[in-house]
Design a protein around this motif. Structure first.
Motif, short mmCIF file in Angstrom:
data_model
loop_
_atom_site.label_atom_id
_atom_site.label_comp_id
_atom_site.label_asym_id
_atom_site.label_seq_id
_atom_site.Cartn_x
_atom_site.Cartn_y
_atom_site.Cartn_z
N MET A 276 0.85 -1.18 0.00
CA MET A 276 0.00 0.00 0.00
C MET A 276 0.89 1.23 0.00
N ARG A 277 0.40 2.23 -0.65
CA ARG A 277 1.20 3.44 -0.80
C ARG A 277 1.17 4.35 0.42
N LEU A 278 0.30 4.08 1.36
CA LEU A 278 0.25 4.76 2.65
C LEU A 278 0.33 3.69 3.73
N PRO A 279 0.71 4.06 4.94
CA PRO A 279 0.67 3.03 6.00
C PRO A 279 -0.77 2.70 6.35
N TYR A 280 -1.02 1.45 6.65
CA TYR A 280 -2.35 1.06 7.09
C TYR A 280 -2.63 1.57 8.49
N ILE A 281 -3.87 1.91 8.76
CA ILE A 281 -4.32 2.21 10.12
C ILE A 281 -4.25 0.91 10.91
N ASP A 282 -3.96 0.99 12.18
CA ASP A 282 -3.89 -0.21 13.03
C ASP A 282 -5.22 -0.95 13.08
N ASP A 283 -5.16 -2.22 13.44
CA ASP A 283 -6.38 -3.02 13.60
C ASP A 283 -7.32 -2.45 14.66
N ASN A 284 -6.75 -1.89 15.70
CA ASN A 284 -7.53 -1.25 16.77
C ASN A 284 -7.02 0.18 16.93
N PRO A 285 -7.38 1.05 16.00
CA PRO A 285 -6.81 2.39 16.00
C PRO A 285 -7.31 3.25 17.15
N LYS A 286 -6.46 4.12 17.60
CA LYS A 286 -6.83 5.14 18.58
C LYS A 286 -7.09 6.41 17.80
N MET A 287 -8.35 6.75 17.66
CA MET A 287 -8.74 7.90 16.85
C MET A 287 -8.71 9.17 17.68
N GLU A 288 -8.68 10.31 16.99
CA GLU A 288 -8.53 11.60 17.66
C GLU A 288 -9.79 12.09 18.34
N THR A 289 -10.97 11.69 17.87
CA THR A 289 -12.22 12.21 18.42
C THR A 289 -13.19 11.06 18.68
N PRO A 290 -14.16 11.28 19.57
CA PRO A 290 -15.19 10.27 19.78
C PRO A 290 -15.99 9.98 18.50
N GLU A 291 -16.18 11.00 17.66
CA GLU A 291 -16.89 10.79 16.40
C GLU A 291 -16.13 9.82 15.49
N ASP A 292 -14.81 9.99 15.46
CA ASP A 292 -13.99 9.10 14.64
C ASP A 292 -13.96 7.69 15.23
N GLU A 293 -13.97 7.58 16.54
CA GLU A 293 -14.05 6.26 17.20
C GLU A 293 -15.36 5.56 16.81
N ALA A 294 -16.44 6.35 16.74
CA ALA A 294 -17.73 5.79 16.35
C ALA A 294 -17.70 5.29 14.91
N VAL A 295 -16.97 5.97 14.05
CA VAL A 295 -16.83 5.51 12.66
C VAL A 295 -16.16 4.14 12.65
N VAL A 296 -15.08 4.01 13.41
CA VAL A 296 -14.37 2.72 13.46
C VAL A 296 -15.33 1.62 13.94
N ARG A 297 -16.13 1.91 14.95
CA ARG A 297 -17.09 0.92 15.45
C ARG A 297 -18.09 0.52 14.36
N ARG A 298 -18.60 1.51 13.62
CA ARG A 298 -19.57 1.20 12.56
C ARG A 298 -18.94 0.35 11.45
N VAL A 299 -17.72 0.68 11.10
CA VAL A 299 -17.05 -0.10 10.06
C VAL A 299 -16.81 -1.52 10.55
N LYS A 300 -16.32 -1.65 11.77
CA LYS A 300 -16.08 -3.00 12.32
C LYS A 300 -17.38 -3.79 12.44
N GLU A 301 -18.46 -3.11 12.80
CA GLU A 301 -19.76 -3.79 12.91
C GLU A 301 -20.17 -4.38 11.57
N ARG A 302 -20.02 -3.61 10.50
CA ARG A 302 -20.37 -4.10 9.18
C ARG A 302 -19.47 -5.25 8.75
N ARG A 303 -18.24 -5.25 9.19
CA ARG A 303 -17.25 -6.26 8.79
C ARG A 303 -17.19 -7.45 9.76
N GLY A 304 -18.09 -7.51 10.71
CA GLY A 304 -18.06 -8.63 11.64
C GLY A 304 -16.97 -8.52 12.69
N GLY A 305 -16.57 -7.30 13.02
CA GLY A 305 -15.62 -7.08 14.10
C GLY A 305 -14.18 -6.88 13.69
#
Length: 186
Positions: free
Chosen positions: A1-30
């Motif tokens: 990949m031409r950019l580094p991948y985000i970690d499997d369990n990323p620490k996001m900067e805002t609660p809104e961004d954390e919620a995005v990670v949760r929604r994406v993981k929910e759709r992907r089965g965790g």
């Protein structure tokens, strides 16, 4: 990949961004896949992408074979190998097409010989939308004659969405597919 991948369990900067990670993981089965780990560099983009692709993948009325044929053909035409490896097996699982026929989808010059009328129309429509973007009226009329208006919109949205996906994957070389398939990205 031409950019580094985000970690499997990323620490996001805002609660809104954390919620995005949760929604994406929910759709992907965790679990995040490589595409998610690229998109999450821009959480609002990842959030919209997640919602849009969820509707395309799970909320249309299309038969799985029609949806996966369109997606697999887009992947083949755009040399989006990560997308191909994710969706060709799903198309094979439908058992609507033989494994030999699924493999023919990778041939950009294949015109759909041997497909039933509906799958052939989807292949032709996908080719037109993906290569050059212009769909001649006769091809549209053929598709419209075989599918309900809702399905025509859903097929069109699927092809358009996966052209977006494939271009994102290829541009960033998500999944390191250029090296695997010996694609020169210089």
């Amino acid at each position: 990949m031409r950019l580094p991948y985000i970690d499997d369990n990323p620490k996001m900067e805002t609660p809104e961004d954390e919620a995005v990670v949760r929604r994406v993981k929910e759709r992907r089965g965790g679990k995040l896949i490589a595409l998610d780990k690229a998109l999450l560099h821009a959480p609002p983009v990842a959030d919209g992408w997640n919602s849009f692709l969820k509707s395309i993948r799970t909320q249309t009325t299309l038969p799985d074979s029609v949806r996966e044929l369109a997606i697999s053909r887009v992947a083949a035409l755009n040399e989006a190998f990560f997308e191909w490896e994710a969706h060709a097996p799903l198309l094979k699982q439908t058992k609507a097409l033989s494994e030999e026929t699924v493999e023919k989808i990778k041939d950009k010059s294949w015109k759909g010989e041997g497909l039933d009328e509906k799958h052939a129309a989807v292949l032709e429509y996908t080719d037109a939308m993906t290569v050059g973007c212009i769909v001649k009226q006769a091809k549209f009329d053929k598709l419209k004659g075989l599918f309900k208006e809702r399905e025509v919109v859903e097929i069109t949205a699927t092809v358009a969405a996966y052209n977006c996906v494939s271009r994102f994957l290829v541009a960033l070389d998500v999944g390191e597919m250029a090296e695997k398939y010996s694609v020169d990205m210089k």
